[in-house]
Motif scaffolding. Structure first.
Motif, mmCIF file in Angstrom:
data_model
loop_
_atom_site.group_PDB
_atom_site.id
_atom_site.type_symbol
_atom_site.label_atom_id
_atom_site.label_comp_id
_atom_site.label_asym_id
_atom_site.label_seq_id
_atom_site.Cartn_x
_atom_site.Cartn_y
_atom_site.Cartn_z
ATOM 1 N N LYS A 1 -115.740 -42.089 -33.470
ATOM 2 C CA LYS A 1 -116.153 -41.437 -34.728
ATOM 3 C C LYS A 1 -115.878 -42.352 -35.920
ATOM 4 C CE LYS A 1 -115.495 -36.691 -33.105
ATOM 5 N NZ LYS A 1 -114.783 -35.401 -33.345
ATOM 6 N N TRP A 2 -114.730 -43.019 -35.909
ATOM 7 C CA TRP A 2 -114.416 -43.924 -37.014
ATOM 8 C C TRP A 2 -115.396 -45.087 -37.068
ATOM 9 C CZ3 TRP A 2 -108.529 -44.300 -35.466
ATOM 10 C CH2 TRP A 2 -107.913 -43.072 -35.753
ATOM 11 N N LEU A 3 -115.744 -45.612 -35.893
ATOM 12 C CA LEU A 3 -116.660 -46.742 -35.840
ATOM 13 C C LEU A 3 -118.042 -46.330 -36.343
ATOM 14 C CD1 LEU A 3 -116.948 -49.693 -35.009
ATOM 15 C CD2 LEU A 3 -117.589 -48.924 -32.725
ATOM 16 N N ALA A 4 -118.456 -45.088 -36.023
ATOM 17 C CA ALA A 4 -119.778 -44.616 -36.457
ATOM 18 C C ALA A 4 -119.849 -44.458 -37.978
ATOM 19 C CB ALA A 4 -120.098 -43.285 -35.775
ATOM 20 N N LYS A 5 -118.711 -44.163 -38.602
ATOM 21 C CA LYS A 5 -118.696 -43.943 -40.056
ATOM 22 C C LYS A 5 -118.412 -45.216 -40.846
ATOM 23 C CE LYS A 5 -117.250 -39.102 -39.793
ATOM 24 N NZ LYS A 5 -116.228 -38.100 -40.200
ATOM 25 N N TRP A 6 -118.054 -46.283 -40.157
ATOM 26 C CA TRP A 6 -117.722 -47.511 -40.872
ATOM 27 C C TRP A 6 -118.963 -48.212 -41.377
ATOM 28 C CZ3 TRP A 6 -118.837 -52.696 -39.509
ATOM 29 C CH2 TRP A 6 -118.235 -53.645 -40.344
ATOM 30 N N GLN A 7 -118.862 -48.764 -42.575
ATOM 31 C CA GLN A 7 -119.914 -49.580 -43.168
ATOM 32 C C GLN A 7 -119.266 -50.813 -43.785
ATOM 33 O OE1 GLN A 7 -122.073 -47.198 -45.983
ATOM 34 N NE2 GLN A 7 -122.772 -45.721 -44.435
ATOM 35 N N PRO A 8 -119.974 -51.939 -43.829
ATOM 36 C CA PRO A 8 -119.370 -53.169 -44.379
ATOM 37 C C PRO A 8 -118.827 -53.006 -45.795
ATOM 38 C CG PRO A 8 -121.402 -53.676 -43.222
ATOM 39 C CD PRO A 8 -121.304 -52.171 -43.266
ATOM 40 N N LYS A 9 -119.478 -52.138 -46.587
ATOM 41 C CA LYS A 9 -119.009 -51.958 -47.972
ATOM 42 C C LYS A 9 -117.644 -51.264 -48.035
ATOM 43 C CE LYS A 9 -121.493 -47.595 -48.683
ATOM 44 N NZ LYS A 9 -122.519 -46.893 -49.512
ATOM 45 N N LYS A 10 -117.221 -50.667 -46.951
ATOM 46 C CA LYS A 10 -115.921 -49.994 -46.924
ATOM 47 C C LYS A 10 -114.783 -50.945 -46.592
ATOM 48 C CE LYS A 10 -117.783 -45.460 -45.662
ATOM 49 N NZ LYS A 10 -117.766 -44.341 -44.691
ATOM 50 N N ARG B 1 -113.122 -54.465 -44.353
ATOM 51 C CA ARG B 1 -113.077 -55.012 -43.003
ATOM 52 C C ARG B 1 -112.833 -53.896 -41.996
ATOM 53 N NH1 ARG B 1 -108.715 -59.633 -43.030
ATOM 54 N NH2 ARG B 1 -109.457 -59.775 -40.856
ATOM 55 N N LEU B 2 -113.356 -54.094 -40.786
ATOM 56 C CA LEU B 2 -113.234 -53.073 -39.746
ATOM 57 C C LEU B 2 -111.774 -52.820 -39.388
ATOM 58 C CD1 LEU B 2 -114.626 -51.192 -37.739
ATOM 59 C CD2 LEU B 2 -114.771 -53.113 -36.128
ATOM 60 N N PHE B 3 -110.974 -53.880 -39.360
ATOM 61 C CA PHE B 3 -109.559 -53.719 -39.030
ATOM 62 C C PHE B 3 -108.860 -52.839 -40.060
ATOM 63 C CE2 PHE B 3 -105.159 -55.076 -39.543
ATOM 64 C CZ PHE B 3 -104.673 -54.872 -38.258
ATOM 65 N N SER B 4 -109.150 -53.089 -41.343
ATOM 66 C CA SER B 4 -108.536 -52.279 -42.403
ATOM 67 C C SER B 4 -108.992 -50.825 -42.308
ATOM 68 C CB SER B 4 -108.890 -52.850 -43.780
ATOM 69 O OG SER B 4 -108.422 -54.172 -43.907
ATOM 70 N N TRP B 5 -110.257 -50.635 -41.967
ATOM 71 C CA TRP B 5 -110.801 -49.280 -41.815
ATOM 72 C C TRP B 5 -110.090 -48.538 -40.678
ATOM 73 C CZ3 TRP B 5 -113.442 -45.567 -44.002
ATOM 74 C CH2 TRP B 5 -114.092 -44.610 -43.234
ATOM 75 N N PHE B 6 -109.929 -49.211 -39.550
ATOM 76 C CA PHE B 6 -109.219 -48.601 -38.422
ATOM 77 C C PHE B 6 -107.766 -48.295 -38.790
ATOM 78 C CE2 PHE B 6 -111.968 -50.166 -34.619
ATOM 79 C CZ PHE B 6 -112.812 -49.088 -34.820
ATOM 80 N N SER B 7 -107.148 -49.190 -39.542
ATOM 81 C CA SER B 7 -105.743 -48.993 -39.910
ATOM 82 C C SER B 7 -105.575 -47.753 -40.778
ATOM 83 C CB SER B 7 -105.212 -50.223 -40.646
ATOM 84 O OG SER B 7 -105.245 -51.359 -39.818
#
Length: 293
Positions: A40-49, A51-57
């Motif tokens: 679910k987190w990966l589906a909601k992630w966008q580059p403007k948000k 880095r992916l690592f920071s988003w997951f954290s």
């Protein structure tokens, strides 16, 4: 997707240990809670948000906090008022323990009994119990279905529905926990202040009255020593008042109270101001004698 979930294990473990969540909640539980949401987190992630690592954290920290709440919130206190079956599971429903919990759930269901021996009534109760366990069921539809399917009256089916809830509550009594009340939230939020002690002294109702009337104000609570000093000061002032009021008389009063003449004079002056009737009592604000009337 499976590779992403599996590959995130080490990352979530390091994050949980870095943020010290593992001291309260077991590390496998924290990791499983985060991995359950990865897709679910990966589906909601966008580059403007970012880095992916920071988003997951960021997301994982909230998942860790959710598990922390579950561990801290579980208490053997009992209060149920609705048909929501969440109260039967308590806060032990972690992903790691789901199989053990499911086995325990089935075991409890197998032990359920009723006092009626009619096969139609037993079938209706079994059907209604399974409906209640299904969180997406509709109460009235379940009652109607039980009434038509098992040939019992609508009123009897309604009674069996409510009885099944009571029976489930009895079976899962030890798993029931009370949600945070307003009082619990206050105790938790003000845990490192003296407010909980004040509530224990005056009671929750009076504490709400204090909040309604004095909320937001800073109040210094006098100590018992302060009251003792106040009584002593009042006695000294009374003795000064009964004297001849000349400096020598004031000095004699000060000697009896083991004070200096200067201190005795200051106490007398301060007490005269404090006991001025204009400082206490009830005086009308809008009477005819007020300056602006």
């Amino acid at each position: 997707m499976e590779q992403i979930v599996e590959g995130s294990t080490a990352m979530f473990e390091r994050l949980a240990q870095f943020e010290d969540f593992h001291y309260t909640v077991d590390l496998p539980i924290l990791v499983s809670a985060a991995q359950e949401k990865v897709i679910k987190w990966l589906a909601k992630w966008q580059p403007k948000k970012g880095r992916l690592f920071s988003w997951f954290s960021k997301c994982a920290k909230n998942a860790f906090r959710s598990e922390l709440v579950k561990v801290n919130q579980y208490r053997k206190r009992y209060h149920v008022t609705s048909d929501n079956l969440e109260k039967f599971y308590g806060a032990e429903d972690h992903e790691v323990d789901k199989h053990d919990l499911a086995d325990e759930m089935r075991s409890k269901l197998d032990e359920l009994t009723c006092r009626w021996g009619d096969p139609q009534e037993i079938g209706a109760i079994r059907f209604l119990t399974l409906c209640i366990i299904d969180d997406e069921h509709e109460k009235h539809a379940a009652i109607r279905s039980a009434s038509y399917a098992y040939g019992i009256s609508f009123e009897l089916a309604k009674f069996f529905y409510n009885w099944s809830i009571v029976n489930l509550r009895h079976a899962f009594y030890e798993k029931v926990y009370i949600p945070f009340t307003e009082y619990d939230l206050m105790l938790a939020a003000e845990s490192y202040t003296y407010w909980p002690e004040l509530v224990n002294i005056v009671g929750i109702d009076k504490s709400k009255e204090i909040s309604a009337k004095l909320g937001g104000q800073r109040i210094k609570i006098p100590s018992l020593q302060y009251f003792a000093r106040l009584r002593e000061s009042h006695r000294l002032a009374r003795d000064v008042e009964r004297s001849d009021l000349d400096p020598e008389a004031v000095a004699e009063v000060a000697r009896r109270h083991k004070k200096t003449p200067r201190t005795a004079q200051e106490v007398f002056t301060e007490m005269v101001e404090q006991i001025d009737p204009r400082r206490y009592g009830e005086h009308s604000i809008f009477d005819e004698g007020s300056p602006d009337s």
